[in-house]
Design an enzyme around this catalytic site. Structure first.
Site, PDB file in Angstrom:
ATOM      1  N   LYS A  58      69.080  37.593  77.489  1.00  0.00           N
ATOM      2  CA  LYS A  58      67.921  37.154  78.273  1.00  0.00           C
ATOM      3  C   LYS A  58      66.939  38.274  78.582  1.00  0.00           C
ATOM      4  O   LYS A  58      65.759  38.020  78.859  1.00  0.00           O
ATOM      5  CB  LYS A  58      68.395  36.504  79.568  1.00  0.00           C
ATOM      6  CG  LYS A  58      69.007  35.121  79.405  1.00  0.00           C
ATOM      7  CD  LYS A  58      67.937  34.067  79.179  1.00  0.00           C
ATOM      8  CE  LYS A  58      68.507  32.666  79.272  1.00  0.00           C
ATOM      9  NZ  LYS A  58      67.456  31.642  79.195  1.00  0.00           N
ATOM     10  N   SER A 313      76.487  35.389  73.620  1.00  0.00           N
ATOM     11  CA  SER A 313      75.184  35.469  74.286  1.00  0.00           C
ATOM     12  C   SER A 313      75.216  36.207  75.616  1.00  0.00           C
ATOM     13  O   SER A 313      74.172  36.682  76.078  1.00  0.00           O
ATOM     14  CB  SER A 313      74.613  34.065  74.493  1.00  0.00           C
ATOM     15  OG  SER A 313      75.492  33.277  75.269  1.00  0.00           O
TER      16      SER A 313
END
Length: 420
Positions: A58, A313
């Protein structure tokens, strides 16, 4: 307030973002994993975004977005909503660029992620807890940004955010030593896989791009079915990094164009693979970070002999959740069952249960019982862990043959949520 933007993402956008971010974000390793390769009869690589500066991909989109509007952001300040990882990316960018940000997070966000946001943002951010889900928190953040005239940094449905997340694919393509047959990545709002699929499909059209969602929050799968983003009335918030009630309009359009399939993975199965990654590979993956590896079981026949990339992720997993993760895994694997057992109010009833009902390799994990002398029987909540899933039938037969009345709590979702 929002900053206007052109509604398109191209390979060129992603490459520009990559050029800009290469000295800001960590170029995370792409590692061939022998254990998973042997397990699935494939060549499996892990893209380790859990090793990013904020332990999640992110950072890429958040930093790139804020830097691209730095002048306005410095004047007006920024606002974001996030279950954790986007918030950390925004906080990191704010501290690095000296821009103040208000960060809205759901009240259900693990404490570890809240503390990380405060650590990365230092004096440049204020954390505001609002709502039970990301979507609730996002509504509060957007209302705040309009009232206070701050710039809202969307966590996924934004050109610059998507381009920044797509730089994960640039690194993969630069580092891979052979053509990629399959690439798996998690979907929450869809920003990661919108960016990754845009880049991958334009450079390697034969690569199968597979998005992975938790079964309890499969909002992209619902969008594909309805040919438009839909708002799920209720979601399971356990996979907090991917628990989004409605994906973005823009991310949906891109994923619908470039992704080949979506896999919805049960939360219990995700937990099994979190434990496997930790115990076998020493990889600390958060629930959303383990989605890509958990999906391999659904593709085990198709990926044999193929080259496969799984994007880990994120790695922001609160250690205090590990007992819950283990429990969910055991239940999913058919190894842990909870019962309400009616015990006769007589001496020796408990001894009979232990010797005649419980199997030699069964283990009691929970036992809650209060004796009531004015009743013939008393209920107890009993948790039993089995050695093998097929031991269950014999356990139930022993319950019945020994005359113990019982109710299986696992089969009643409402009762289970109240008692366990």
């Amino acid at each position: 307030m929002t900053v206007s933007e052109a509604k398109t993402v191209t390979v060129e956008n992603v490459l520009i973002a990559h050029q800009f971010l290469k000295d800001v974000v960590a170029h995370t390793p792409l590692q061939k994993n022998d254990y998973l390769s042997e397990k699935y009869g494939a060549t499996v690589y892990l893209k380790r975004e859990d090793l990013q500066h904020v332990r999640s991909f992110k950072l890429r989109g958040a930093y790139y977005k804020i830097k691209s509007i730095e002048e306005e952001a410095r004047e007006f300040g920024v606002v974001c909503a996030s279950a954790g990882n986007h918030a950390q990316g925004v906080a990191y960018a704010c501290a690095q660029l000296g821009i103040f940000g208000h960060i809205f997070m759901p009240t259900t966000t693990p404490k570890q992620k809240i503390n990380q946001v405060k650590m990365f943002g230092r004096e440049f951010v204020e954390v505001i807890l609002s709502g039970d889900t990301f979507d609730d928190s996002a509504k509060s953040a957007q209302a705040f940004s309009e009232t206070e005239n701050h710039i809202f940094i969307h966590p996924f449905d934004d050109v610059d955010i998507i381009a920044g997340q797509g730089t994960v694919a640039v690194e993969i393509m630069n580092d891979i030593e052979r053509p990629i047959d399959y690439i798996f990545g998690s979907i929450g709002g869809g920003g990661l896989m919108a960016g990754v699929s845009t880049y991958i499909k334009n450079l390697s059209p034969n690569t199968k791009v597979i998005g992975v969602e938790p079964s309890g929050a499969a909002s992209m799968k619902a969008a594909f079915k309805e040919a438009n983003p839909v708002h799920l009335p209720k979601i399971d918030k356990f996979v907090d990094g991917a628990a989004v009630q409605c994906v973005g309009q823009f991310t949906y359009q891109i994923c619908q164009q470039f992704m080949d399939d979506i896999v919805a993975v049960p939360e219990g199965k995700v937990c099994t693979h979190i434990l496997e990654l930790y115990n076998k590979l020493a990889v600390v993956a958060e629930p959303a970070g383990a989605l890509s590896v958990a999906a391999l079981d659904f593709y085990k026949d198709e990926i044999k002999g193929k080259s496969v990339v799984c994007i880990i992720s994120g790695g922001n997993n609160d250690i205090s959740r590990m007992q819950e993760i283990k429990e969910k895994s055991l239940i999913h694997e058919g190894l842990l069952y909870y019962f309400i057992v009616s015990f006769p109010q007589r001496a020796g009833a408990l001894r009979q249960f232990l010797t005649e009902v419980l199997g030699p390799e069964d283990d009691i994990t929970t036992f809650e019982y209060t004796k009531k002398n004015n009743k013939e029987s008393g209920p107890a909540l009993v948790g039993i862990e089995l050695k093998r899933p097929n031991d269950y039938a014999a356990l139930i037969e022993r319950f019945q043959s020994n005359g113990f009345e019982y109710m299986e709590v696992n089969n009643d979702s409402t009762l289970f949520s109240l008692l366990v």
